[in-house]
Scaffold this motif. Structure first.
Motif, PDB file in Angstrom:
ATOM      1  N   ALA B 178       0.853  -1.190   0.000  1.00 26.33           N
ATOM      2  CA  ALA B 178       0.000   0.000   0.000  1.00 26.33           C
ATOM      3  C   ALA B 178       0.885   1.235   0.000  1.00 26.33           C
ATOM      4  O   ALA B 178       2.099   1.138   0.194  1.00 26.33           O
ATOM      5  CB  ALA B 178      -0.929  -0.008   1.215  1.00 26.33           C
ATOM      6  N   GLY B 179       0.276   2.379  -0.235  1.00 28.38           N
ATOM      7  CA  GLY B 179       1.043   3.602  -0.360  1.00 28.38           C
ATOM      8  C   GLY B 179       0.970   4.471   0.882  1.00 28.38           C
ATOM      9  O   GLY B 179      -0.060   5.085   1.155  1.00 28.38           O
ATOM     10  N   CYS B 184      -0.400   1.493   5.559  1.00 31.58           N
ATOM     11  CA  CYS B 184       0.230   0.225   5.949  1.00 31.58           C
ATOM     12  C   CYS B 184      -0.114  -0.142   7.392  1.00 31.58           C
ATOM     13  O   CYS B 184      -0.335  -1.310   7.714  1.00 31.58           O
ATOM     14  CB  CYS B 184       1.743   0.299   5.754  1.00 31.58           C
ATOM     15  SG  CYS B 184       2.204   0.168   4.004  1.00 31.58           S
ATOM     16  N   ARG B 185      -0.176   0.881   8.248  1.00 31.12           N
ATOM     17  CA  ARG B 185      -0.537   0.608   9.641  1.00 31.12           C
ATOM     18  C   ARG B 185      -1.967   0.073   9.709  1.00 31.12           C
ATOM     19  O   ARG B 185      -2.258  -0.896  10.404  1.00 31.12           O
ATOM     20  CB  ARG B 185      -0.391   1.900  10.467  1.00 31.12           C
ATOM     21  CG  ARG B 185      -0.201   1.644  11.939  1.00 31.12           C
ATOM     22  CD  ARG B 185       0.316   2.874  12.689  1.00 31.12           C
ATOM     23  NE  ARG B 185      -0.344   4.090  12.245  1.00 31.12           N
ATOM     24  CZ  ARG B 185       0.298   5.168  11.799  1.00 31.12           C
ATOM     25  NH1 ARG B 185       1.625   5.187  11.750  1.00 31.12           N
ATOM     26  NH2 ARG B 185      -0.367   6.233  11.405  1.00 31.12           N
ATOM     27  N   LEU B 186      -2.847   0.703   8.958  1.00 30.57           N
ATOM     28  CA  LEU B 186      -4.244   0.267   8.903  1.00 30.57           C
ATOM     29  C   LEU B 186      -4.350  -1.184   8.429  1.00 30.57           C
ATOM     30  O   LEU B 186      -5.105  -1.996   8.985  1.00 30.57           O
ATOM     31  CB  LEU B 186      -4.996   1.181   7.932  1.00 30.57           C
ATOM     32  CG  LEU B 186      -6.472   0.901   7.719  1.00 30.57           C
ATOM     33  CD1 LEU B 186      -7.286   1.509   8.850  1.00 30.57           C
ATOM     34  CD2 LEU B 186      -6.940   1.457   6.375  1.00 30.57           C
ATOM     35  N   ASP B 198       5.206  -0.489   2.276  1.00 28.26           N
ATOM     36  CA  ASP B 198       4.884   0.856   1.793  1.00 28.26           C
ATOM     37  C   ASP B 198       5.672   1.113   0.506  1.00 28.26           C
ATOM     38  O   ASP B 198       6.868   1.376   0.551  1.00 28.26           O
ATOM     39  CB  ASP B 198       5.245   1.874   2.880  1.00 28.26           C
ATOM     40  CG  ASP B 198       5.078   3.311   2.395  1.00 28.26           C
ATOM     41  OD1 ASP B 198       4.550   3.521   1.274  1.00 28.26           O
ATOM     42  OD2 ASP B 198       5.471   4.217   3.153  1.00 28.26           O
ATOM     43  N   TYR B 199       4.987   1.025  -0.621  1.00 28.78           N
ATOM     44  CA  TYR B 199       5.723   1.123  -1.893  1.00 28.78           C
ATOM     45  C   TYR B 199       6.253   2.524  -2.138  1.00 28.78           C
ATOM     46  O   TYR B 199       7.123   2.729  -2.977  1.00 28.78           O
ATOM     47  CB  TYR B 199       4.859   0.663  -3.078  1.00 28.78           C
ATOM     48  CG  TYR B 199       3.749   1.606  -3.485  1.00 28.78           C
ATOM     49  CD1 TYR B 199       3.997   2.693  -4.311  1.00 28.78           C
ATOM     50  CD2 TYR B 199       2.454   1.405  -3.039  1.00 28.78           C
ATOM     51  CE1 TYR B 199       2.984   3.563  -4.683  1.00 28.78           C
ATOM     52  CE2 TYR B 199       1.433   2.260  -3.398  1.00 28.78           C
ATOM     53  CZ  TYR B 199       1.707   3.337  -4.225  1.00 28.78           C
ATOM     54  OH  TYR B 199       0.697   4.195  -4.579  1.00 28.78           O
ATOM     55  N   LYS B 200       5.733   3.502  -1.373  1.00 28.75           N
ATOM     56  CA  LYS B 200       6.216   4.872  -1.583  1.00 28.75           C
ATOM     57  C   LYS B 200       7.569   5.126  -0.929  1.00 28.75           C
ATOM     58  O   LYS B 200       8.297   6.015  -1.355  1.00 28.75           O
ATOM     59  CB  LYS B 200       5.194   5.880  -1.058  1.00 28.75           C
ATOM     60  CG  LYS B 200       3.919   5.903  -1.901  1.00 28.75           C
ATOM     61  CD  LYS B 200       3.001   7.036  -1.511  1.00 28.75           C
ATOM     62  CE  LYS B 200       1.824   7.117  -2.495  1.00 28.75           C
ATOM     63  NZ  LYS B 200       0.785   8.055  -2.027  1.00 28.75           N
ATOM     64  N   ALA B 207      11.916  -5.614  -0.065  1.00 31.18           N
ATOM     65  CA  ALA B 207      11.004  -5.845   1.053  1.00 31.18           C
ATOM     66  C   ALA B 207      10.295  -7.192   0.906  1.00 31.18           C
ATOM     67  O   ALA B 207      10.065  -7.904   1.891  1.00 31.18           O
ATOM     68  CB  ALA B 207       9.989  -4.704   1.138  1.00 31.18           C
ATOM     69  N   LEU B 208       9.963  -7.551  -0.333  1.00 31.34           N
ATOM     70  CA  LEU B 208       9.320  -8.851  -0.558  1.00 31.34           C
ATOM     71  C   LEU B 208      10.279  -9.997  -0.268  1.00 31.34           C
ATOM     72  O   LEU B 208       9.886 -11.033   0.259  1.00 31.34           O
ATOM     73  CB  LEU B 208       8.852  -8.966  -2.004  1.00 31.34           C
ATOM     74  CG  LEU B 208       7.490  -8.385  -2.338  1.00 31.34           C
ATOM     75  CD1 LEU B 208       7.252  -8.459  -3.839  1.00 31.34           C
ATOM     76  CD2 LEU B 208       6.383  -9.126  -1.583  1.00 31.34           C
TER      77      LEU B 208
END
Lengths: 337, 337
Positions: B178-179, B184-186, B198-200, B207-208
């Motif tokens: 997610a961005g 991401c926390r949600l 967080d892709y931003k 990360a993957l």
């Protein structure tokens, strides 16, 4: 007995098209087989597009050939010495012999082949990896139904020519894509496809619209690139795309071109699935039996492109796959049958 | 009774992000329902990424909205007049109401919904198209097994948040993409994913590698573009990629970026399959029943992003989908429940 083994060992990771200097040519005495081992003299080597991928230092379905290692190749050969109970001098075998004249083996991964049933090069073609790839890729992944439209790229090649013929045997309408008028004529006249699109002289998208007005149910892709994109744009609802290879991209020095039309998979509820023939090893015998029957009955044509010149001719012969010269199964003749 | 119907009609084919002038705002007297017809007052409209595609004049899984036609939208509304035996004034219905305050209907395509069982916006989210898309896309196409790793892009969105929750219910390890940190926390705290990238702010590929060391068994793609490529590079053997959307590409003015890493499908014997939720219409009830049970048991969280402002606020509200402002199901409130 002094047998001289000529070999090509990988010397460098190619950039773009492989050059002769990407291998080192070596001559040395052939190894003597020890207890439980045998020595095979190569008769024919299989030259395949996949070999280009094996030369890259990248994670793939098989480990890369190491620098200094004999270049990997499948081949058929004759047993010339044996201390192995399962193999006798004079037996013909198929295996990963490597680009060399003599291969010492402990017998693992070897299969006996019978030159009385089919000429030896056929064991590298229709009855070998290309035939197995065509058979399982089409029938297991493509799952064509009688009356459906099947499109095959690389249609004059070792895999594509068999894919199309099997699809015809299953009652499909079959359209090939190949480079040049001569190949297209061969695809229709010798391999019996319903039509063949010459991508070098034709707008593939427009030609597909004419040849497959109801869309493409199965696409067997050997080439990737723009042709994959053109076929994606013409998929029928529920189509299956078999990803077998991407020869247009193997020597690319720029990043691989991804299929921009992949959202056609969504619009048409279609799937794109990769296949590696080795996964079907436990069913090769089943496929070989059926295809031998088709060959014997004249329902399936095998075509080999035999290059003379022995091991030494390997680098130049391999390029025939990438410069459009090859039709059918490319093999390098190393010794007389 | 004079009811004023406010509408947005498509005025132009957008180039890139839709602009307010791509629609025409119209107010006119609401149509009177004739014999066998009913009139619905919209309460909530569903705002979806797919709406962008409906504005293009291109062949797709549904015909484009015509210039001059009311912009297509799903919604829930209340029956305010009826000459139809199946619907009574006061009934709540779901249907393709369009971006307008009043919709005259002959009843076809309408489904009654019960605001006592779930708040009305939930019928546009978990119990509506996004929920159905998540349910069938994941379970039918993705086919996750307990213990496998599932990756979902657009993880804070209406579809992605449900995909991940269902995958958790099936015993999978679930990684969202997610961005932004808040999303991401949600995704982790509210929707219960195991991790969210967080892709931003993060290199998605690295990360993957850390979050899914054994590879990705199921990837549910809502975004396309670079993120699709990053996940393709991390597929596990036999992985299934579900192509549900490509929001990163919907407003692109340059050609769509195809997935350059698609040959990972071959290396990993993986498949990439498109899905359109409408194909599952005859099984919506089955999915709604199961998901209602999960909602009631507190096993599935529904989150709606309700924008006030009525029909007039539509163009600006829609942009929340494309500028990263939206989490959960985006709905436009048109009238009080």
């Amino acid at each position: 007995m002094s047998r001289i083994n000529s070999q090509y060992r990988l010397a460098a990771r190619p950039v773009g098209l492989p050059k002769p200097t990407d291998w080192e040519y070596v001559e040395e005495p052939a190894a003597e087989p020890g207890e439980g081992e045998l020595l095979i003299q190569t008769t024919y080597l299989s030259l395949d597009p996949a070999m280009r991928g094996w030369m890259n230092d990248a994670k793939s379905y098989i480990r890369p050939v190491g620098i200094g290692e004999v270049m990997r190749a499948g081949g058929v050969g004759r047993v010339v010495a044996s201390h192995h109970p399962g193999f006798a001098v004079g037996d013909h075998v198929y295996g990963t012999l490597g680009v060399q004249e003599y291969c010492r083996s402990d017998g693992r991964g070897l299969t006996k082949v019978d030159p009385a049933l089919a000429p030896l090069p056929v064991y590298l073609g229709v009855l070998g990896m290309p035939g197995m790839t065509a058979y399982f890729g089409l029938l297991d992944i493509g799952r064509p139904q009688a009356g459906q439209t099947v499109v095959v790229s690389g249609a004059a090649g070792a895999v594509g020519s068999v894919v199309g013929q099997i699809a015809k045997l299953k009652g499909c309408r079959v359209i090939g894509i190949a480079g040049g008028e001569a190949k297209c004529r061969l695809v229709v006249e010798e391999f019996g496809f319903d039509a063949c699109i010459d991508y070098k002289s034709t707008d593939v998208r427009a030609a597909l619209r004419a040849a497959a007005p109801d869309g493409v149910d199965v696409y067997f892709d050997n080439v990737g690139g723009d042709i994959l994109d053109a076929v994606l744009a013409r998929l029928a609802r529920g189509a299956r795309v078999v990803i077998c290879g991407a020869i247009s991209q193997y020597n690319a020095t720029e990043p691989v071109k991804g299929p921009a039309n992949y959202m056609s998979l969504l619009v048409n509820r279609a799937s794109m699935t990769g296949m590696v023939v080795f996964d079907y090893a436990d069913r090769y015998a089943e496929a070989a039996a059926e295809m031998s029957g088709w060959l014997a009955a004249g329902k399936l044509r095998s075509r080999e492109d035999v290059v003379e010149g022995g091991v030494k001719a390997f680098p130049e012969a391999l390029l025939r796959l990438f410069n459009g010269q090859n039709t059918g199964k490319l093999v390098l003749k190393v010794a007389d049958d």
